[in-house]
Scaffold this motif. Structure first.
Motif, PDB file in Angstrom:
ATOM      1  N   ASP A   1       7.751  37.790  16.776  1.00  0.00           N
ATOM      2  CA  ASP A   1       6.614  38.141  17.634  1.00  0.00           C
ATOM      3  C   ASP A   1       5.320  37.456  17.214  1.00  0.00           C
ATOM      4  N   ASP A   2       5.236  36.956  15.995  1.00  0.00           N
ATOM      5  CA  ASP A   2       4.002  36.349  15.500  1.00  0.00           C
ATOM      6  C   ASP A   2       3.931  34.849  15.747  1.00  0.00           C
ATOM      7  N   TYR A   3       4.984  34.282  16.316  1.00  0.00           N
ATOM      8  CA  TYR A   3       5.089  32.827  16.376  1.00  0.00           C
ATOM      9  C   TYR A   3       5.022  32.298  17.806  1.00  0.00           C
ATOM     10  N   ALA A   4       4.660  31.041  17.896  1.00  0.00           N
ATOM     11  CA  ALA A   4       4.843  30.275  19.121  1.00  0.00           C
ATOM     12  C   ALA A   4       6.084  29.401  18.941  1.00  0.00           C
TER      13      ALA A   4
ATOM     14  N   VAL B   1      16.523  13.667  23.158  1.00  0.00           N
ATOM     15  CA  VAL B   1      16.933  14.748  22.260  1.00  0.00           C
ATOM     16  C   VAL B   1      15.850  15.816  22.343  1.00  0.00           C
ATOM     17  N   TYR B   2      16.275  17.023  22.609  1.00  0.00           N
ATOM     18  CA  TYR B   2      15.350  18.147  22.746  1.00  0.00           C
ATOM     19  C   TYR B   2      15.387  18.978  21.469  1.00  0.00           C
ATOM     20  N   TYR B   3      14.211  19.265  20.954  1.00  0.00           N
ATOM     21  CA  TYR B   3      14.068  20.043  19.737  1.00  0.00           C
ATOM     22  C   TYR B   3      13.267  21.306  20.018  1.00  0.00           C
ATOM     23  N   CYS B   4      13.626  22.390  19.362  1.00  0.00           N
ATOM     24  CA  CYS B   4      12.724  23.531  19.382  1.00  0.00           C
ATOM     25  C   CYS B   4      12.022  23.598  18.031  1.00  0.00           C
ATOM     26  N   ALA B   5      10.820  24.132  18.069  1.00  0.00           N
ATOM     27  CA  ALA B   5       9.987  24.201  16.883  1.00  0.00           C
ATOM     28  C   ALA B   5       9.228  25.518  16.897  1.00  0.00           C
ATOM     29  N   ALA B   6       8.821  25.970  15.727  1.00  0.00           N
ATOM     30  CA  ALA B   6       8.123  27.241  15.610  1.00  0.00           C
ATOM     31  C   ALA B   6       6.959  27.127  14.653  1.00  0.00           C
ATOM     32  N   ASP B   7       5.907  27.836  14.973  1.00  0.00           N
ATOM     33  CA  ASP B   7       4.778  27.930  14.045  1.00  0.00           C
ATOM     34  C   ASP B   7       3.923  29.123  14.441  1.00  0.00           C
ATOM     35  N   TRP B   8       3.181  29.666  13.493  1.00  0.00           N
ATOM     36  CA  TRP B   8       2.380  30.846  13.760  1.00  0.00           C
ATOM     37  C   TRP B   8       0.954  30.500  14.154  1.00  0.00           C
ATOM     38  N   ALA B   9       0.550  29.228  14.003  1.00  0.00           N
ATOM     39  CA  ALA B   9      -0.863  28.874  14.177  1.00  0.00           C
ATOM     40  C   ALA B   9      -1.133  28.127  15.477  1.00  0.00           C
ATOM     41  N   ILE B  10      -0.240  28.224  16.446  1.00  0.00           N
ATOM     42  CA  ILE B  10      -0.438  27.525  17.704  1.00  0.00           C
ATOM     43  C   ILE B  10      -1.272  28.400  18.638  1.00  0.00           C
ATOM     44  N   VAL B  11      -2.288  27.813  19.232  1.00  0.00           N
ATOM     45  CA  VAL B  11      -3.131  28.563  20.163  1.00  0.00           C
ATOM     46  C   VAL B  11      -2.297  28.960  21.378  1.00  0.00           C
TER      47      VAL B  11
ATOM     48  N   ARG C   1       0.323  19.733  18.840  1.00  0.00           N
ATOM     49  CA  ARG C   1       0.986  18.467  18.585  1.00  0.00           C
ATOM     50  C   ARG C   1       2.227  18.718  17.752  1.00  0.00           C
ATOM     51  N   PRO C   2       3.182  17.813  17.766  1.00  0.00           N
ATOM     52  CA  PRO C   2       4.373  18.032  16.942  1.00  0.00           C
ATOM     53  C   PRO C   2       4.041  18.311  15.480  1.00  0.00           C
ATOM     54  N   THR C   3       3.007  17.677  14.969  1.00  0.00           N
ATOM     55  CA  THR C   3       2.648  17.868  13.558  1.00  0.00           C
ATOM     56  C   THR C   3       2.072  19.258  13.284  1.00  0.00           C
ATOM     57  N   ASP C   4       1.761  20.003  14.338  1.00  0.00           N
ATOM     58  CA  ASP C   4       1.255  21.367  14.156  1.00  0.00           C
ATOM     59  C   ASP C   4       2.374  22.360  13.870  1.00  0.00           C
TER      60      ASP C   4
ATOM     61  N   ILE D   1       5.800  28.586  24.314  1.00  0.00           N
ATOM     62  CA  ILE D   1       5.568  29.981  24.666  1.00  0.00           C
ATOM     63  C   ILE D   1       5.107  30.726  23.427  1.00  0.00           C
ATOM     64  N   SER D   2       4.121  31.581  23.656  1.00  0.00           N
ATOM     65  CA  SER D   2       3.644  32.432  22.576  1.00  0.00           C
ATOM     66  C   SER D   2       4.430  33.734  22.620  1.00  0.00           C
ATOM     67  N   SER D   3       5.144  34.039  21.578  1.00  0.00           N
ATOM     68  CA  SER D   3       5.973  35.244  21.562  1.00  0.00           C
ATOM     69  C   SER D   3       5.139  36.512  21.581  1.00  0.00           C
ATOM     70  N   SER D   4       3.882  36.426  21.167  1.00  0.00           N
ATOM     71  CA  SER D   4       3.044  37.625  21.103  1.00  0.00           C
ATOM     72  C   SER D   4       2.580  38.081  22.478  1.00  0.00           C
ATOM     73  N   ASP D   5       2.176  37.133  23.332  1.00  0.00           N
ATOM     74  CA  ASP D   5       1.644  37.540  24.634  1.00  0.00           C
ATOM     75  C   ASP D   5       2.350  36.876  25.815  1.00  0.00           C
ATOM     76  N   GLY D   6       3.337  36.031  25.528  1.00  0.00           N
ATOM     77  CA  GLY D   6       4.092  35.407  26.605  1.00  0.00           C
ATOM     78  C   GLY D   6       3.399  34.256  27.297  1.00  0.00           C
TER      79      GLY D   6
END
Length: 126
Positions: free
Chosen positions: A30-33, A93-103, A109-112, A51-56
């Motif tokens: 819930d804390d991640y995008a 090639v499609y990748y999924c990625a996760a991070d907590w600091a995405i607005v 950016r991928p580096t985020d 997608i932001s898991s916190s607010d959709g």
């Protein structure tokens, strides 16, 4: 340990559909995008949808608006990317990625993004 596992890629004809899944574990979902990125041969990795898991809140690249839909099942810690009206230029090639600091509402950016899956190939034939 953060783990992201993509599935659902494959070969499809132009105009067809695929649904990608990204199963996440090892963090508080819930804390991640969660973002979907793609990389075609010889091209830079680009953000497709997030997608932001916190607010959709969601983001879509202009190239996929109206054709792709991102959704999240927080109970299953899984994010989906429904891809309709596929075009040959969607091949990558499609990748999924996760991070907590995405607005929320953006893809950054991928580096985020600090955590990445192994990728799944999507090929659209003309």
């Amino acid at each position: 340990e953060v783990q992201l596992v993509e599935s659902g890629g494959g070969l499809v004809q132009a105009g067809g559909s695929l649904r990608l899944s990204c199963a996440a574990s090892g963090f508080t979902f819930d804390d991640y995008a969660i973002g979907w990125f793609r990389q075609a041969p010889g091209k830079e990795r680009e953000g497709v949808s997030c997608i932001s898991s916190s607010d959709g809140s969601t983001y879509y690249a202009d190239s996929v608006k109206g054709r792709f839909t991102i959704s999240s099942d927080n109970a299953k810690n899984t994010v989906y990317l429904q891809m309709n009206s596929l075009k040959p230029e969607d091949t990558a090639v499609y990748y999924c990625a996760a991070d907590w600091a995405i607005v929320p509402g953006t893809c950054g950016r991928p580096t985020d993004f600090g955590s990445w899956g192994q990728g799944t190939q999507v090929t659209v034939s003309s």
